[in-house]
Design an enzyme around this catalytic site. Structure first.
Site, PDB file in Angstrom:
ATOM      1  CG  HIS A  51      -2.040  -0.993   1.134  1.00 16.41           C
ATOM      2  ND1 HIS A  51      -2.873  -1.261   2.179  1.00 16.41           N
ATOM      3  CD2 HIS A  51      -2.434  -1.804   0.130  1.00 16.41           C
ATOM      4  CE1 HIS A  51      -3.734  -2.204   1.835  1.00 16.41           C
ATOM      5  NE2 HIS A  51      -3.476  -2.550   0.587  1.00 16.41           N
TER       6      HIS A  51
ATOM      7  CB  ILE B 263       0.226   5.914   2.621  1.00 15.67           C
ATOM      8  CG1 ILE B 263       1.667   6.201   3.057  1.00 15.67           C
ATOM      9  CG2 ILE B 263      -0.324   4.696   3.371  1.00 15.67           C
ATOM     10  CD1 ILE B 263       1.767   6.832   4.430  1.00 15.67           C
ATOM     11  CB  CYS B 264      -3.215   3.142  -1.128  1.00 19.01           C
ATOM     12  SG  CYS B 264      -4.899   2.716  -1.527  1.00 19.01           S
ATOM     13  CB  ALA B 265      -4.201   4.102   4.543  1.00 14.12           C
TER      14      ALA B 265
ATOM     15  CG  PHE C  51      -5.104   6.300  -3.035  1.00 18.47           C
ATOM     16  CD1 PHE C  51      -4.121   5.756  -3.853  1.00 18.47           C
ATOM     17  CD2 PHE C  51      -4.788   7.380  -2.236  1.00 18.47           C
ATOM     18  CE1 PHE C  51      -2.832   6.284  -3.849  1.00 18.47           C
ATOM     19  CE2 PHE C  51      -3.501   7.917  -2.229  1.00 18.47           C
ATOM     20  CZ  PHE C  51      -2.520   7.366  -3.035  1.00 18.47           C
TER      21      PHE C  51
END
Lengths: 158, 324
Positions: free
Chosen positions: A90, A97-99, A151
């Site tokens: 991620h 950051i992909c969160a 995202f």
């Protein structure tokens, strides 16, 4: 009403500084490196104990806009000569950051420390060090600020 | 006639990015254009920039269209908006007027309208209580008694204090002059509205209402869990997951479950008029959430049009300041 907004950040900063001075309270592996103003803070993050990231230290950059805490801060890993972002499904090589909690699922009830802890546990629970799918394409075209990216969150369990 | 549960239909789905709206990494048009003028060919913009442009337009149209909380307006204004449209809506408005509801206070349709409307109506009711001193004291003691549940729900202590401060000070200032005010006066209706129209203060109040709702659900999982479903997908959700993704995030709309939980937390009766033009005779159903200790207590009344909540009022114009 930016007065109210920065009041929240000042309180968070105070709380973090008190915690950091007290080894019994401080979150292990998370340290505030720099918070010269109420716009941009830096943390170091490491995963203590057994994990794929043993002995690796990462730096996190947190940028606030005046609408914090009602809008999420922009959070990314620092990429420089000295520090590299973690290799994680991620985390893109540009530090983004992909969160979901940093985007669509951000809640003003979260704090900066809660973000750091979430990211630390995202690293701690990682099963396989690999780059996100499409990393190169994303990094080539990504805006400077990760908040400008939409995202798609598919997997919270990795 | 048996009515279906109003919570399960007509709810608009939250906007979600679809694959074709996402920036295409292969898109050769990746150079952002710095200056957009009337002459700019928008098809020449990179997808990501076009997306942002659209989003900004949408945001600005929402923010300029309605204040977060508007002044009280006569229900006849709403009637005029529906004239020429469906007859059953007009009939429903006439029905409400015949029941003594003459005014509507609109809130912005930003997904927080339920929480914002309920908070405003809740505080205003203390204001208008016969003995507002007792009403304010009762409200403060209910909220104070609930604070430990917010801690138990896992919210950060600093975040709790921060979000409780604004509603608490507002309620207190109905009775005693706010220490911050320089004229030593208690709250006026105009000031109450001003606080709810201020982005930051208003959002802190919404956030506090969301925290109360979440803590009520988290603290009583056996009671709520069977009813927790994903607002778009309809899938069953766990308590933690539901609270984090649906209740605690600003802009996520409230459904039956949240209305029940917040009524319980505030110990207040809530009645919601379902204004949906469905009944040919123009009757309006009031769905009641009776959670006050005294069940006969007059409810806080909201009006629900599919996807949006406003406040329903028996008055049609703003009250004058009390202390003049």
């Amino acid at each position: 009403m930016s007065v109210v907004y920065s009041r929240r950040l000042k309180k968070e900063l105070q709380e973090i500084q008190i915690e950091q001075a007290d080894p019994t309270k401080r979150a292990a592996g998370i340290q505030l490196l720099q918070a010269d103003d109420l716009k941009i803070w830096f943390f170091s993050i490491e995963v203590l104990g057994e994990s794929l990231y043993k002995n690796e230290v990462f730096h996190l950059m947190v940028r606030f806009d005046p609408e914090y805490p009602f809008k999420s801060p922009a959070v990314q890993f620092v990429v420089s000569d000295k520090v590299k972002p973690p290799v994680h499904p991620h985390v893109y090589t540009n530090g983004h950051i992909c969160a979901s909690i940093l985007g669509d699922d951000w809640s003003p009830t979260l704090s900066v420390m809660a973000i750091c802890i979430t990211i630390q546990s995202m690293l701690a629970s990682c099963k396989k060090k690999e780059l996100p799918e499409g990393n190169d394409d994303y990094v080539r075209t990504a805006p400077d600020n990760p908040k400008k990216t939409r995202f798609v969150y598919h997997d919270d369990t990795v | 006639m048996e009515r279906e549960d109003p919570s399960i239909r007509d709810l608009p789905s939250a906007p979600r990015p679809r694959a074709h709206e996402l920036p295409d990494p292969q898109d050769p048009r990746t150079e952002w254009i710095n200056e957009i003028t009337e002459d700019t060919d928008i098809t020449s913009l990179p997808t990501a920039q076009l997306y942002e442009l659209n989003q900004n337009l949408l945001d600005s149209s929402i923010s300029s269209a309605t204040p977060l909380m508007a002044e009280l307006a006569p229900l006849t204004v709403l009637r005029a908006e529906y004239e020429g449209g469906s007859d059953s809506f007009v009939k429903q408005i006439d029905f409400l007027i015949s029941k003594g509801y003459e005014g509507i206070r609109r809130s912005r349709g930003d997904g927080d309208c339920f929480y914002r409307s309920l908070a405003f109506a809740y505080i205003e009711r203390i204001f208008n209580a016969e003995d507002w001193g007792i009403a304010a004291a009762k409200s403060i003691s209910t909220l104070e008694a609930f604070l430990p549940k917010l801690h138990e729900a896992g919210f950060d202590g600093m975040v709790i204090d921060e979000s409780y401060e604004i509603p608490r000070d507002l309620i207190r200032s109905i009775v005693e002059p706010n220490p911050g005010s320089n004229n030593g006066q208690t709250l006026t209706p105009a000031q109450l509205l001003e606080v709810f129209q201020n982005d930051s203060q208003s959002n802190y109040i919404v956030m506090f209402m969301r925290m109360l709702t979440s803590a009520q659900i988290r603290g009583n999982p056996e009671e709520y869990e069977p009813f927790l479903t994903h607002p778009d997908l309809g899938e069953q959700m766990g308590v933690k997951e539901f609270c984090e993704a649906v209740v605690e995030v600003l802009g996520r709309e409230a459904d039956h479950v949240q209305v029940t939980a917040i009524s319980e937390a505030l110990k207040v009766n809530v009645a919601i008029a379902y204004f949906d033009g469905r009944d040919k005779d123009g009757n309006v159903e009031f769905v009641k959430f009776n959670k006050a200790i005294d069940p006969s207590e007059a409810p806080v009344t909201l009006i629900y049009r599919p996807g949006h909540y406003d406040i329903l009022d028996r008055r049609s114009i703003e009250a004058l300041p009390f202390n003049m």
